[in-house]
Write an enzyme that holds these catalytic residues in place. Structure first.
Site, PDB file in Angstrom:
ATOM      1  CG  HIS A  91      76.793   4.378  59.277  1.00 35.69           C
ATOM      2  ND1 HIS A  91      76.181   4.272  58.049  1.00 35.69           N
ATOM      3  CD2 HIS A  91      77.564   5.500  59.230  1.00 35.69           C
ATOM      4  CE1 HIS A  91      76.568   5.280  57.284  1.00 35.69           C
ATOM      5  NE2 HIS A  91      77.409   6.040  57.971  1.00 35.69           N
ATOM      6  CG  ASP A 148      73.616   1.918  59.079  1.00 39.53           C
ATOM      7  OD1 ASP A 148      72.939   2.920  59.360  1.00 39.53           O
ATOM      8  OD2 ASP A 148      74.592   1.933  58.305  1.00 39.53           O
ATOM      9  CD  GLU A 201      78.701   9.956  48.494  1.00 39.55           C
ATOM     10  OE1 GLU A 201      77.671  10.607  48.223  1.00 39.55           O
ATOM     11  OE2 GLU A 201      78.911   9.436  49.610  1.00 39.55           O
ATOM     12  CG  ASP A 212      73.648   9.690  48.609  1.00 37.69           C
ATOM     13  OD1 ASP A 212      74.762   9.977  48.165  1.00 37.69           O
ATOM     14  OD2 ASP A 212      73.327   9.837  49.800  1.00 37.69           O
TER      15      ASP A 212
END
Length: 438
Positions: free
Chosen positions: A100, A103, A267, A308
């Protein structure tokens, strides 16, 4: 300065190795179905979970003490974080990464600072890529963390927030183009609602449609040749997100005439949150012609949120990879590890342990899926099961040769009395297991 001085470059040692810092199955240049493993899998490590997340959760502060996360000048820390990231990517032997905008660069206290900081870091990322050979799988913009996005970005009731999000996406798309990224991802983290009492669903959907049209127009204006990808998720952080699953995204794209412009980044953990299997979401996207890329991870079946975790099921990933291979493989997409170590995995070496094990899972899954494709028992059964639709009567029905009335007359005249036929589910589950556990 080395950020991981105790870790050497991870290499393939074969199935008999017991080293947690060696590959047992991922032999990058081994050819599978005529193509190297690395080209089939196109694996990427993500910036956010690996280098940004401090190990915090809703009940406690960060547990990690990464050198690039200490207190200090934000730009100097961002520079160090990039150095650490590319040392990690290089030692891991992974070919791609993802990020991102916020980030890689500090957001700053104004939109001007954001723009300048991001531009400086894109310069550095470009140099790191040139020196290391690491490539960008995809870039994206974080339009969900800052409090200004509490009510969404493109779906926000304030057009100035919409414009601010546009500035970030504009910047991140341009950066992705410059860094030769293969895709640009749009995840609507807060594009949804908490309550319908204060939400105008029609208006917010129209805003999202307009925003996506602007993104598509900008893609063509700058000559970006990669894919635009929406990442479906049903909820979290909002109660209900508008990009709920692949089928929902497909309907949205068709409503706004974007079905030929945008695909999906699926995902695994988002699929299960939506009440689907990972396999289902991939197969659905493939069948609808919008399959693009994968975020490889897993959720905990006992938790109703996005954990995650690193993928560790060869069975699950074999079926996923089988669908991808059957669809012709990745075009621009790949397997991005949107995965993070656990909060108690405090040591920097744990970052390697998680990725090495997951890369081995994908490599073994690729080999098992390739074997399934080469001796495609599942497809053989499907062909037999649907064989009637290849006969003249079935073809005529599909091609419009019958109306409902003439179809009914055909059934009455021929006194049709079709009987159910076994679906052989248990047989096919056994077939899959034989391939996986060879």
């Amino acid at each position: 300065m080395s950020y991981f001085p105790t870790v050497d470059k991870v290499i393939y040692e074969g199935p008999d190795s017991d080293s947690p810092l060696a590959f047992r199955h991922y032999d990058a240049d081994k050819r599978v179905l005529g193509k190297p493993m690395r080209e089939h899998l196109r694996m990427a490590a993500c910036y956010w979970h690996t280098f940004v997340w401090p190990g915090a959760d809703m009940f406690g502060v960060g547990t990690f003490k990464r050198p690039w996360q200490r207190a200090g000048d934000p730009m100097e820390l961002a520079i160090g974080k990039a150095e650490a990231a590319f040392e990690f990517f290089s030692k891991l032997g992974i070919d791609y990464y993802s990020f991102h905008d916020t980030d890689v660069a500090p957001e700053g206290s104004s939109i001007k600072e954001y723009r300048n900081n991001f531009a400086q870091m894109v310069d550095r990322l470009e140099r790191h890529q040139e020196q290391s050979g690491i490539k960008l799988l995809w870039g994206t913009a974080n339009c969900f963390s800052n409090p200004r996005f509490a009510a969404g970005a493109a779906s926000n009731p304030d057009p100035e927030v919409f414009a601010y999000a546009g500035a970030q996406v504009f910047s991140a798309m341009n950066a992705t183009q410059r860094l030769k990224g293969s895709n640009y991802v749009l995840w609507g983290g807060r594009e949804g609602y908490e309550t319908l009492l204060n939400t105008d669903l029609k208006r917010e959907r129209e805003q999202l449609g307009r925003f996506m049209r602007m993104v598509v127009e900008h893609k063509h204006k700058i000559g970006f040749k990669g894919d635009l990808l929406i990442e479906p998720k049903p909820q979290e952080p909002t109660k209900h997100q508008y990009d709920y699953d692949s089928a929902t995204v497909f309907g949205f794209l068709h409503q706004y005439g974007l079905q030929d412009e945008i695909k999906v980044n699926i995902e695994a953990n988002h699929a299960t949150l939506a009440g689907h299997s990972f396999h289902h979401e991939i197969a659905t996207a493939v069948s609808l012609g919008i399959f693009g890329s994968i975020d490889a991870n897993r959720g905990d079946p006992q938790n109703g949120w996005d954990t995650d975790q690193f993928p560790n099921s060869v069975e699950e990933m074999t079926l996923a990879t089988y669908e991808i291979l059957k669809a012709g493989g990745f075009t621009h997409g790949g397997y991005n590890f949107d995965s993070k170590v656990r909060r108690q995995s405090l040591d920097d070496v744990d970052l390697f342990h998680g990725h090495v094990a997951a890369m081995d899972v994908l490599a073994l899954s690729l080999e098992r899926a390739a074997a399934m494709v080469q001796n495609d028992k599942l497809q053989q059964f499907k062909d037999q099961r649907y064989a009637g639709w290849q006969q003249p009567f079935g073809q005529s029905v599909l091609s419009g040769g019958f109306s409902l009335a003439s179809l009914a007359e055909h059934a009455f005249a021929n006194e049709l009395n079709p009987q159910a036929v076994s679906g052989r589910q248990e047989l096919l589950e056994g077939v899959v297991n034989r391939f996986i556990y060879t």
